[in-house]
Design an enzyme around this catalytic site. Structure first.
Site, short mmCIF file in Angstrom:
data_model
loop_
_atom_site.label_atom_id
_atom_site.label_comp_id
_atom_site.label_asym_id
_atom_site.label_seq_id
_atom_site.Cartn_x
_atom_site.Cartn_y
_atom_site.Cartn_z
N LYS A 180 0.84 -1.17 -0.21
CA LYS A 180 -0.14 -0.07 0.15
C LYS A 180 0.68 1.33 0.06
CE LYS A 180 -4.63 1.03 0.59
NZ LYS A 180 -5.41 0.25 -0.15
N GLY A 200 -25.31 2.30 2.71
CA GLY A 200 -23.69 2.62 1.71
C GLY A 200 -24.76 2.76 0.47
N GLY A 258 -22.65 3.66 -2.10
CA GLY A 258 -22.02 4.30 -3.28
C GLY A 258 -22.06 3.26 -4.52
N VAL A 280 -20.30 0.36 -5.39
CA VAL A 280 -20.55 -0.81 -4.89
C VAL A 280 -22.03 -0.70 -4.64
CG1 VAL A 280 -19.79 -2.88 -3.59
CG2 VAL A 280 -18.15 -1.36 -4.03
P1 NAI Z 1 -18.54 5.13 -1.94
O1 NAI Z 1 -17.88 6.04 -1.28
O2 NAI Z 1 -18.41 4.96 -4.00
O3 NAI Z 1 -20.18 5.34 -1.15
C1 NAI Z 1 -19.71 5.08 -0.28
C2 NAI Z 1 -21.42 5.48 0.48
O4 NAI Z 1 -21.51 5.49 1.77
C3 NAI Z 1 -21.47 6.83 0.41
O5 NAI Z 1 -23.07 6.60 -1.21
C4 NAI Z 1 -21.97 7.78 1.22
O6 NAI Z 1 -22.15 9.03 1.27
C5 NAI Z 1 -22.45 6.79 2.21
N1 NAI Z 1 -21.95 6.70 3.72
C6 NAI Z 1 -21.83 7.23 3.89
N2 NAI Z 1 -21.09 7.39 5.31
C7 NAI Z 1 -22.43 6.45 5.64
C8 NAI Z 1 -23.20 6.15 6.48
N3 NAI Z 1 -22.81 6.83 8.35
N4 NAI Z 1 -24.42 5.30 6.97
C9 NAI Z 1 -24.76 5.61 5.57
N5 NAI Z 1 -24.38 5.80 4.39
C10 NAI Z 1 -23.42 6.21 4.44
O7 NAI Z 1 -17.83 4.14 -2.10
P2 NAI Z 1 -17.45 2.52 -2.28
O8 NAI Z 1 -16.75 2.59 -3.42
O9 NAI Z 1 -19.19 2.16 -3.06
O10 NAI Z 1 -16.32 1.47 -1.83
C11 NAI Z 1 -18.14 1.42 -0.34
C12 NAI Z 1 -17.18 0.46 0.68
O11 NAI Z 1 -16.16 -0.36 0.27
C13 NAI Z 1 -15.73 1.14 1.11
O12 NAI Z 1 -16.00 0.67 2.65
C14 NAI Z 1 -15.19 0.86 0.16
O13 NAI Z 1 -13.69 0.78 1.50
C15 NAI Z 1 -15.25 -1.28 0.54
N6 NAI Z 1 -14.31 -1.13 -1.37
C16 NAI Z 1 -14.66 -0.75 -2.13
C17 NAI Z 1 -14.53 -0.96 -3.01
C18 NAI Z 1 -14.60 -0.88 -4.78
O14 NAI Z 1 -14.50 -1.71 -5.32
N7 NAI Z 1 -15.03 0.26 -5.01
C19 NAI Z 1 -13.25 -2.83 -3.58
C20 NAI Z 1 -13.70 -3.23 -2.39
C21 NAI Z 1 -14.05 -2.59 -0.70
#
Ligand code: NAI
Length: 348
Positions: A78, A178, A180, A182
């Site tokens: 990392k 969440g 976002g 994923v």
């Molecule tokens: P993202 O940033 O696109 O989505 C996260 C979503 O969670 C956002 O819509 C945000 O508004 C929401 N959020 C934040 N705090 C919150 C809360 N307290 N309650 C409800 N919703 C809340 O991130 P993404 O890419 O979707 O990733 C989501 C998780 O999965 C993260 O923890 C990331 O580290 C993990 N992850 C993502 C991968 C990927 O391919 N994008 C791969 C492996 C893990």
């Protein structure tokens, strides 16, 4: 520019400094036993240099586990840049980081993480070939999120088969925290599979869109973990399974994409005691790194290669859950053990 630090838990750790561009950061190679160390580059504000170092050490160790659990020929690494991505990120700074990565000769491969975009990876690629997560080029892997969501759904089916004797998600009620990158794709897959969805996000617009698209019930972000549902899918932030939330959870199973869902290792035992099946996050969310690995390894038939490995996530989760049930320990502990055995086998 690179100063090697002596840290016994890791194979190689470097402090990165470049006065000309203002670059300050770290690169950590936890293990290269299974292959070159791979893991994303994170840029964020840290309270201190020590906090940044601690983060890169934890994250790189986590990548060793995640890459091994995904069955990839990659070790764990990392990198972090200390700074505000909105204010401090410049092309020159990114290229300086690229030059630092390049001096490691391919022992570390970087990709996107928090605070980074595919365009930033393209900038870094001007200084090194050891970068993935780009959206242009022959093997470019683009956005990993849809693949991550497919892996989570595959893992969820393994959990459903164990709990309910069938991997059919039709009619199952899933609470998705969440929405976002994923979370939205996971909702789409679950909706197509006939699952009933309850959804929450701190971003009200995302909630409204997802509810409309998939006929989901909307729930407040601070109560989604506690609703009556079959499955809770944390797809937002880490640390959501903790001493406060666990007593309130009413779902039978937890399976989601968020990294580091357990606030502490004891929380795995808390879930076990409550009879809630916890599917280890770093196994369930391995789809993203599988997608990136296809770029690192220059895989031509990406679709088939990725699908095969997503099926393997399902099989690995089956195996973890079977072993965990046999000895009544948390699946998380079994997953860690399996990875440690795989790493030791390579060391021998
Ligand atoms: P993202 O940033 O696109 O989505 C996260 C979503 O969670 C956002 O819509 C945000 O508004 C929401 N959020 C934040 N705090 C919150 C809360 N307290 N309650 C409800 N919703 C809340 O991130 P993404 O890419 O979707 O990733 C989501 C998780 O999965 C993260 O923890 C990331 O580290 C993990 N992850 C993502 C991968 C990927 O391919 N994008 C791969 C492996 C893990």
């Amino acid at each position: 520019m690179l100063t090697r630090l002596s840290i016994s838990s890791h194979e190689e750790v470097y402090r990165v400094d470049d006065a000309e561009t203002g670059l300050r950061g770290f690169i950590a190679l936890h293990s290269t036993r299974l292959g070159p160390a791979a893991g994303g580059l994170r840029m964020r504000v840290y309270d201190s240099g020590d906090a940044a170092l601690e983060d890169v050490l934890n994250l790189s160790r986590g990548m060793s586990y995640k890459n091994a659990a995904a069955g990839l020929p990659l070790g764990g690494g990392k990198a972090v840049i200390v700074g505000d991505p909105a204010a401090d990120k410049t092309p020159a700074l990114l290229r300086a980081m690229g030059r630092a990565i390049d001096t490691l000769g391919g022992r570390y491969w970087t990709a996107e993480d928090m605070g980074m975009s595919p365009a930033d990876m393209a900038e870094i690629a001007r200084a090194t070939r050891y970068v993935a997560g780009r959206d242009q080029g022959r093997h470019a892997s683009g956005d990993p999120s849809p693949v991550t969501a497919r892996g989570v759904a595959a893992a969820m089916r393994a959990g459903a088969a164990r709990l309910w004797g069938s991997d059919d998600l039709n009619g199952r009620h899933v609470a998705v925290q969440g929405l976002g990158h994923v979370g939205w794709h996971l909702c789409r897959i679950l909706h197509e599979a006939g699952a009933r969805l309850s959804v929450a996000d701190t971003d009200a617009a995302r909630v409204a869109t997802t509810a409309r698209e998939f006929g989901a019930q909307t729930v407040a972000p601070d109560t989604i973990h506690a609703i009556e549902a079959d499955i809770l899918a944390p797809c937002a932030i880490g640390g959501v399974l903790n001493a406060e939330t666990i007593p309130e959870i009413r779902a039978r199973m937890i399976c989601g994409a968020a990294n580091n869902q357990l606030a502490t290792p004891q929380d795995a035992d808390r879930l076990l005691t409550r009879g809630i099946l916890y599917l280890p996050d770093y196994v369930a969310n391995g789809g993203g790194i599988i997608n990136v690995a296809a770029e690192i390894l220059h895989i031509d038939d990406r679709a088939a290669w990725v699908s095969e490995r997503l099926e393997a996530i399902r099989a690995r989760m089956d195996d973890i859950l079977t072993r965990a049930a046999g000895v009544a320990v948390s699946p998380n502990v079994i997953a860690d053990r399996m990875v440690e055995e795989a790493l030791l086998a390579r060391a021998g």
